[in-house]
Write a protein that holds these residues in place. Structure first.
Motif, PDB file in Angstrom:
ATOM      1  N   GLU A  24       8.455 -13.333   5.917  1.00  0.00           N
ATOM      2  CA  GLU A  24       8.881 -12.546   4.766  1.00  0.00           C
ATOM      3  C   GLU A  24      10.086 -11.680   5.105  1.00  0.00           C
ATOM      4  O   GLU A  24      10.979 -11.504   4.276  1.00  0.00           O
ATOM      5  CB  GLU A  24       7.730 -11.698   4.234  1.00  0.00           C
ATOM      6  N   LYS A  72       8.246  -4.413   0.762  1.00  0.00           N
ATOM      7  CA  LYS A  72       7.345  -5.293   1.501  1.00  0.00           C
ATOM      8  C   LYS A  72       6.560  -4.533   2.565  1.00  0.00           C
ATOM      9  O   LYS A  72       5.366  -4.777   2.755  1.00  0.00           O
ATOM     10  CB  LYS A  72       8.115  -6.446   2.129  1.00  0.00           C
ATOM     11  N   GLN A  75       3.880  -2.573   0.786  1.00  0.00           N
ATOM     12  CA  GLN A  75       2.782  -3.454   0.385  1.00  0.00           C
ATOM     13  C   GLN A  75       1.955  -3.890   1.593  1.00  0.00           C
ATOM     14  O   GLN A  75       0.726  -3.901   1.544  1.00  0.00           O
ATOM     15  CB  GLN A  75       3.342  -4.679  -0.332  1.00  0.00           C
TER      16      GLN A  75
END
Length: 92
Positions: A24, A72, A75
């Motif tokens: 990611e 990100k 999260q």
């Protein structure tokens, strides 16, 4: 035997999380750079300018990358907190 299985599951979960974060992060860095940097390079070539649009595209890609990575990481941090919370409640 049950404890050994639990350790393997924890290890595989950690590895899966590390791989997920790696991919990611790489995609969050490369995708904007290719789109905006490449678009800037193409516009410079098409319009015959120096490297104005390339530089602008890289700057925009950097800003977008920082925002995406921040979201990100936030999260991911919440997911880890949820896993740790579940783990702590299981042991009680």
């Amino acid at each position: 035997m049950k404890n050994r299985t639990l350790r393997i599951d924890e290890k595989s979960t950690r590895i899966a999380l590390i791989v997920r974060v790696f991919y990611e992060s790489i995609s969050a860095i490369l995708f904007p750079l290719v789109i905006f940097g490449g678009g800037g390079w193409y516009m410079d070539r098409w319009l015959g300018t120096g490297r104005v649009f390339l530089f602008s595209g890289v700057v925009v890609a950097f800003v977008i990358t920082q925002i995406v990575l921040f979201m990100k990481v936030r999260q991911f941090s919440r997911n880890i907190d949820g896993l740790v919370g579940k783990k702590g409640s299981d042991s009680e």
